[in-house]
Design an enzyme around this catalytic site. Structure first.
Site, PDB file in Angstrom:
ATOM      1  N   TYR A  28       0.848  -1.206   0.000  1.00  0.00           N
ATOM      2  CA  TYR A  28       0.000   0.000   0.000  1.00  0.00           C
ATOM      3  C   TYR A  28       0.878   1.248   0.000  1.00  0.00           C
ATOM      4  O   TYR A  28       0.957   1.959  -0.970  1.00  0.00           O
ATOM      5  CB  TYR A  28      -0.971  -0.037   1.181  1.00  0.00           C
ATOM      6  CG  TYR A  28      -1.938   1.113   1.152  1.00  0.00           C
ATOM      7  CD1 TYR A  28      -3.039   1.097   0.303  1.00  0.00           C
ATOM      8  CD2 TYR A  28      -1.725   2.245   1.928  1.00  0.00           C
ATOM      9  CE1 TYR A  28      -3.903   2.176   0.233  1.00  0.00           C
ATOM     10  CE2 TYR A  28      -2.582   3.332   1.867  1.00  0.00           C
ATOM     11  CZ  TYR A  28      -3.669   3.297   1.026  1.00  0.00           C
ATOM     12  OH  TYR A  28      -4.514   4.364   0.948  1.00  0.00           O
ATOM     13  N   SER A  85      -6.327   1.132  -4.528  1.00  0.00           N
ATOM     14  CA  SER A  85      -6.401   2.552  -4.215  1.00  0.00           C
ATOM     15  C   SER A  85      -5.000   3.164  -4.313  1.00  0.00           C
ATOM     16  O   SER A  85      -4.397   3.111  -5.386  1.00  0.00           O
ATOM     17  CB  SER A  85      -6.994   2.701  -2.816  1.00  0.00           C
ATOM     18  OG  SER A  85      -7.550   3.945  -2.654  1.00  0.00           O
ATOM     19  N   ASP A 126     -17.490   3.894  -7.810  1.00  0.00           N
ATOM     20  CA  ASP A 126     -16.373   4.291  -6.952  1.00  0.00           C
ATOM     21  C   ASP A 126     -16.254   5.809  -7.015  1.00  0.00           C
ATOM     22  O   ASP A 126     -15.703   6.358  -7.964  1.00  0.00           O
ATOM     23  CB  ASP A 126     -15.071   3.621  -7.407  1.00  0.00           C
ATOM     24  CG  ASP A 126     -13.934   3.863  -6.421  1.00  0.00           C
ATOM     25  OD1 ASP A 126     -14.076   4.770  -5.566  1.00  0.00           O
ATOM     26  OD2 ASP A 126     -12.923   3.150  -6.488  1.00  0.00           O
TER      27      ASP A 126
END
Ligand SMILES: *[C@@H]1O[C@H](CO)[C@@H](O)[C@H](O)[C@H]1NC(C)=O
Ligand SMILES: *[C@@H]1O[C@H](CO)[C@@H](O)[C@H](O)[C@H]1NC(C)=O
Ligand SMILES: *[C@@H]1O[C@H](CO)[C@@H](O)[C@H](O)[C@H]1NC(C)=O
Ligand SMILES: *[C@@H]1O[C@H](CO)[C@@H](O)[C@H](O)[C@H]1NC(C)=O
Length: 752
Positions: A522, A603, A686
């Site tokens: 991430y 993301s 989204d």
């Protein structure tokens, strides 16, 4: 009340570029090199991927700071146009026809479903006379809230079931909050995965004309990134809303317009939203975010003001003696600059307890006396020498729990007020903690522990007995965790920094480079990737004899604010370097080899994957980028994207523009290098990271690399969003699709 230092676990991510002087950036290298593409690309492959034609608008070029920047697929930014819809339909069709070829698709779906089909539940929380628990029997679309007067949960009643709100299971409970005595339950529902929510109130006991389990007529709309903070008189709650989106930019959930001009309001029960009291807005700073909280004694309204990122102003306003909202709410500014993170944990009379990283990058607890502001912050529990304070809370009147991370593993310490002195560390297994539930005037603290091999075990710490006991264990059938083990290793990154990584694999694994591996990362927004169970990861371990690696790269919060700062703004490239170093480590140590390695992230982690395939495609065989931020020059123009400028920089500043362009996935696709198999996954609702990021990157990849040996594809989910509240069936379908794509592209063998 947990400290709310980060409003946004708004996840995001990106990649790398060549110097582009005098050339159009997104055409860099396009096409001229088809004839000498990397070895292994045979002519037979050329016709293999029948990418749908996508119109390239060659006149869509802007000159930014002296450079021509092409944006040939800007038309895909319009979610409502027929052209965009046709593009999505054609892409989905192609991807489905590819993943549909997977021989073990049915088996994979059955096994994933089986792996996901285990009973799970949250920590119990006490409100009034009841304990409440959120449970999922295994495959329920949405988890259900049950309650019981006793912890045994023998006579449990369904209290709130989101599955009743929509036949498709696409209605989700997005936020909830009980009033002080537990008689009112405030909740926000969202549809189709959107961040928009509507707030309502349910009676938890008979109240006025409302019976227990029924809803009041109150309805509060256009709420986003908000909780419901009740005043202690239980007459209403604070919340944050945005202006209603214009219908020109898509319907609610598919709208792409910027969410600016947040407003903090107070809603009074029994009155229409139009009469709500405006508490705070700041038209001069339309990008500010407001988050509210009320201290457990009802005395203070606490507001954090942020621009995204892990720093905030802190404003506090007194409430009336009886807990009601004064006609004029007068804030006192405790911190009025954006220099550090500050969150109020709770208060005693005029004394606030604050968790902060001001002068303490690993966080500490300080006090602040509202009656003697000149004294400023006074250290209560100073920063730890090595460990990072992750959460803190006050329960059982005067006990302070402090949840620390020690090399990405959880530790739980109990301290006592008013001295702040440490009493003890609670004995807990190795893993990560979450789900803390407690009340200021109650002697219990519940929390959950999880690891890569075991989903949550719930513990109950009873202060009066000073004992920790196991309250609930979760069992996953079809997964024998004894066959696997997790190791933590350190990986040397490009600049010598040691990056921790968890590797989970079969105990008897042979390090001969033959195993498929999945590397997950991430690296942003100070979010820490703690050991956690995922049924899809367990499925990969079990049915592909896979190696699961999770890299705690810079940009995350694993070692505090310095670790975060080491992977943000101008330092963002470090998080990509760390991730790529982790990939090299896995191959060099024999856990896998590039042709068997898949990278994945969502993301900000989608950005990580997008950047990595441009920068080091030779390291991976397959890349799964979920809901990624891919256009680093325009991300700030859509929905809440503007707040990510605190993390990424602002493309409208020349300096930031330069380094954003250097890694922006969309602008660094290279025609002259072989790419791994790439699947971009996004969803039509989204409205956190709008799907146009993935659309544009897919079109650009397919154009520049139309001869790529491995497929470059896009899957767009319908009536789903960034991730929160996704119904189980959609979740499984999405994972089946990703594993089918991976297994086909890497020729993985299926282990029954
Ligand atoms: C192509 O881009 C130009 C410049 O932005 C724009 O004026 C034009 O309308 C676009 N054409 C199409 C067909 O989208
Ligand atoms: C969810 O999506 C479906 C299909 O697009 C639509 O009919 C429905 O109105 C949406 N629900 C909400 C609350 O937006
Ligand atoms: C682990 O995952 C569950 C479900 O996604 C989540 O609720 C929990 O907070 C996670 N725990 C940690 C420590 O991240
Ligand atoms: C795929 O793997 C199987 C066995 O694992 C092997 O027999 C076959 O040759 C492989 N196919 C390709 C195209 O590499």
């Amino acid at each position: 009340m947990p400290p709310r230092l980060l409003l946004l676990t708004v996840c995001l991510s990106l990649s790398n570029v060549l110097s582009a002087n005098g050339r159009t950036v997104s055409d860099r290298g396009s096409f001229q090199s088809v004839s000498h593409s990397a070895k292994g690309v045979s002519a037979a492959h050329k016709a293999q991927w029948d990418y749908p034609p996508a119109y390239r608008n060659t006149s869509s070029v802007e000159v930014l700071y002296g450079r021509e920047v092409a944006d040939p697929y800007r038309w895909l930014e319009n979610p409502d146009s027929e052209e965009t819809k046709e593009f999505i339909t054609a892409q989905n069709k192609l991807t489905a026809s590819y993943t549909g070829q997977y021989k073990y698709r049915k088996e994979a779906k059955a096994a994933l479903t089986n792996m996901h089909n285990y009973k799970r539940q949250s920590s119990p929380a006490r409100h009034g006379e009841y304990y409440y628990i959120t449970r999922n029997s295994g495959l329920q679309a949405q988890s259900v809230i049950y309650r019981d007067r006793s912890l045994s949960f023998e006579k449990q009643d369904v209290f709130f079931d989101p599955n009743q709100l929509s036949r498709e299971g696409t209605a989700a409970l997005a936020t909830s909050s009980f009033s002080t005595t537990g008689r009112l339950f405030g909740y926000g529902t969202s549809y189709n995965g959107s961040d928009w929510m509507t707030l309502r109130v349910r009676c938890a006991v008979n109240f006025l004309q409302c019976r227990s389990g029924e809803d009041l007529a109150d309805e509060v709309r256009w709420v986003k990134f908000s909780r419901m903070s009740w005043t202690s008189d239980e007459r209403g709650f604070f919340y944050t809303r945005y202006p209603e989106p214009s219908t020109e930019q898509g319907g609610p959930g598919t709208d792409t317009g910027g969410n600016t001009n947040a407003m903090l309001y107070y809603h009074r029960i029994g009155t229409p939203q139009s009469e709500d009291q405006l508490i705070l807005q700041d038209p001069e700073h339309p990008n500010y975010l407001f988050a509210s909280d009320v201290t457990s004694d009802g005395r203070w309204l606490v507001v954090t003001v942020s621009r995204g990122g892990a720093i905030n102003k802190l404003w506090v306003a007194p409430m009336n003696q009886d807990g009601s909202v004064p006609e004029r709410v007068e804030f006192r500014s405790i911190v009025d600059d954006f220099s550090a993170a500050h969150g109020v944990i709770d208060s005693d009379d005029s004394l606030l307890y604050i968790m902060t990283n001001a002068g303490a990058p690993r966080y500490k607890i300080v006090t602040y006396d509202m009656n003697s502001p000149e004294a400023g912050f006074v250290d209560l529990v100073p920063q730890h020498a090595t460990n990072v304070l992750k959460d803190a809370g006050i329960f059982a009147d005067n006990r302070l729990y402090l949840h620390y991370l020690q090399d990405v593993k959880s530790i739980l310490n109990i301290h006592v007020l008013p001295t702040g002195q440490k009493l003890r560390q609670l004995p807990t297994p190795v893993g990560s903690m979450s789900g803390f539930r407690y009340k200021r005037r109650n002697h219990e603290l519940f929390f959950q522990m999880s690891s890569y091999l075991a989903p949550a075990i719930t513990y109950r710490y009873d202060v009066s007995q000073d004992t920790v006991s196991e309250f609930h264990t979760t069992v996953v059938s079809g997964f024998n965790s004894n066959e696997f083990e997790t190791k933590q290793v350190l990986v040397r990154s490009n600049d010598g920094t040691q990056i921790p990584m968890f590797i989970t694999a079969r105990k008897d694994i042979k390090l001969d480079g033959s195993n498929p591996a999945l590397l997950y990362g991430y690296g942003g927004f100070s979010i820490s990737l703690l050991p956690n169970f995922s049924s899809s990861w367990a499925f990969f371990l079990r049915h592909y004899n896979g190696v699961l690696a999770v890299a705690n790269i810079r940009g995350g919060g694993e070692y505090g604010e310095l670790w975060h700062g080491g992977g943000m703004l101008t330092q963002k490239q470090n998080s990509f370097d760390d991730f790529q170093s982790a990939a090299k480590y896995l191959s060099s140590q024999g856990y896998t080899r590039p042709a068997r390695l898949t990278i994945n992230g969502g993301s900000n982690g989608g950005l990580l994957v997008g950047a990595s395939i441009n920068q080091a495609p030779e390291l991976f065989g397959c890349a799964l980028a979920d809901v990624g931020v891919m256009d680093m020059l325009r991300f700030h123009k859509f929905t809440i994207g503007h707040v990510w400028t605190a993390e990424y920089g602002n493309p409208d500043n020349e300096e930031d523009f330069e380094y954003l362009l250097d890694y922006s996935p969309l602008h660094n696709v290279r025609a002259d290098r072989a790419y791994p198999a790439v699947l971009l996954t996004t969803n039509d609702h989204d409205d956190r990271v709008v799907p146009l990021h993935s659309y544009k990157l897919a079109a650009q990849l397919q154009y520049a690399r139309r001869d790529n040996a491995s497929p470059l594809m896009l899957r767009v989910g319908v009536n789903a969003g960034h991730g929160a509240g996704k119904p189980t069936e959609k979740l499984i379908e999405e994972w089946v699709n990703k594993f089918a794509f991976m297994a086909l592209s890497l020729n993985l063998s299926w282990a029954l």
